[in-house]
Write a protein that holds these residues in place. Structure first.
Motif, PDB file in Angstrom:
ATOM      1  N   GLU A  68       0.822  -1.216   0.000  1.00 32.22           N
ATOM      2  CA  GLU A  68       0.000   0.000   0.000  1.00 32.22           C
ATOM      3  C   GLU A  68       0.855   1.265   0.000  1.00 32.22           C
ATOM      4  OE1 GLU A  68      -3.131   0.116  -0.799  1.00 32.22           O
ATOM      5  OE2 GLU A  68      -3.198  -2.064  -0.871  1.00 32.22           O
ATOM      6  N   CYS A 101     -10.743   5.410  -3.237  1.00 37.22           N
ATOM      7  CA  CYS A 101     -10.485   4.008  -3.607  1.00 37.22           C
ATOM      8  C   CYS A 101      -9.213   3.504  -2.940  1.00 37.22           C
ATOM      9  CB  CYS A 101     -10.288   3.863  -5.109  1.00 37.22           C
ATOM     10  SG  CYS A 101     -11.689   4.384  -6.057  1.00 37.22           S
ATOM     11  N   TYR A 105      -8.897   0.545  -0.132  1.00 41.17           N
ATOM     12  CA  TYR A 105      -8.132  -0.689  -0.286  1.00 41.17           C
ATOM     13  C   TYR A 105      -7.132  -0.851   0.854  1.00 41.17           C
ATOM     14  CZ  TYR A 105      -9.939  -2.744  -4.481  1.00 41.17           C
ATOM     15  OH  TYR A 105     -10.763  -3.390  -5.351  1.00 41.17           O
ATOM     16  N   VAL A 163     -14.075  -4.536   1.445  1.00 43.83           N
ATOM     17  CA  VAL A 163     -13.708  -3.298   0.730  1.00 43.83           C
ATOM     18  C   VAL A 163     -14.931  -2.375   0.659  1.00 43.83           C
ATOM     19  CG1 VAL A 163     -12.725  -2.294  -1.364  1.00 43.83           C
ATOM     20  CG2 VAL A 163     -12.048  -4.568  -0.691  1.00 43.83           C
TER      21      VAL A 163
END
Ligand SMILES: Nc1ncnc2c1ncn2[C@@H]1O[C@H](COP(=O)(O)OP(=O)(O)O)[C@@H](O)[C@H]1O
Ligand SMILES: Cc1cn([C@H]2C[C@H](O)[C@@H](COP(=O)(O)OP(=O)(O)O)O2)c(=O)[nH]c1=O
Length: 212
Positions: A68, A101, A105, A163
């Motif tokens: 990430e 988004c 995530y 999610v």
């Protein structure tokens, strides 16, 4: 105006970016589409391919925080090198995905590292984020029907449910984010997106339609 189209995988983001672009092209507006180019993130997929034999089998083998952080770096680079200039040149930029988004995530993968979050604070802020929301069950059905791309490892019911919840939790705290029902025909979703643009963004309310 920077408009981010958000939603879980298979929610119809790319479809809506395409449809909204088509509709807006009837007006005398400069409209462009944007999507982050992954660079360093591609190396994560290469690493997964090396370790596991397939590029999307990265979880949990490559630690989520490393992944990430890498995604966040690519998003910030894109925002600074391309998106900001695009927004200056255009009346409307349709961003397929956006900070909501990427944050969702990260959250779904359990990443709470402050550095990742600070990077997203530095990314261009959309004037409006439209979250196309629908149950994970509906999305999985669409993904299975989708001929062009086979389902990826993280496009499974259990993960998509997580999610979706992360999207909704983060969206609720952002006044510039609106949730719409994505479980409808494509044209009905496009109608909603266009009317939200007109309502919210001064200037788009006085669009002059050009005869095709
Ligand atoms: N409103 C809709 N109803 C039914 N199927 C849809 C709808 N919108 C998109 N699809 C289909 O669902 C799949 C995923 O859409 P896509 O736009 O690729 O989603 P995303 O970009 O969010 O991953 C595609 O096969 C697309 O044709
Ligand atoms: C957006 C995002 C995607 N991913 C994963 C899941 C996505 O299916 C994959 C590729 O992202 P992306 O290329 O944006 O997907 P798509 O072509 O489906 O729009 O990377 C993360 O791990 N973290 C993220 O923040």
């Amino acid at each position: 105006m920077l408009l981010s189209i958000a939603g879980i995988d298979g929610s119809g983001k790319s479809t809506q970016v395409r449809e909204v672009l088509k509709r807006l092209s009837r007006f005398p507006l400069k409209v462009e589409c944007a999507k982050v180019d992954f660079h360093a993130t591609l190396s994560i997929f290469d690493l997964a391919n090396h370790l596991r034999g397939t590029p999307d089998d990265y979880h949990p083998w490559i630690p989520p925080v490393l992944r990430e952080f890498t995604v966040a770096c690519d998003v910030l680079r894109y925002s600074q090198d391309k998106l900001t200039q695009l927004v200056e040149r255009c009346d409307v930029v349709l961003w397929d995905r956006g900070p909501l988004c990427y944050r969702s995530y990260a959250s779904a993968y359990g990443v709470t590292d402050r550095h990742v979050s600070v990077i997203y604070d530095l990314v261009a802020k959309p004037d409006l984020t439209i979250l196309i929301d629908l149950p994970a069950e509906a999305v999985v059905e669409r993904i299975m029907m989708r001929g062009e791309k086979p389902a990826k490892m993280d496009e499974n019911l259990e993960f998509l449910r997580v999610v979706r919840q992360c999207y909704l939790d983060i969206a609720r705290k952002d006044a510039r984010c609106i949730v719409i029902n994505g479980e409808r025909a494509t044209a009905a979703v496009t109608d909603d997106i266009l009317s939200l643009c007109r309502e919210r963004i001064p200037g788009l309310g006085v669009l002059h339609y050009q005869m095709p």
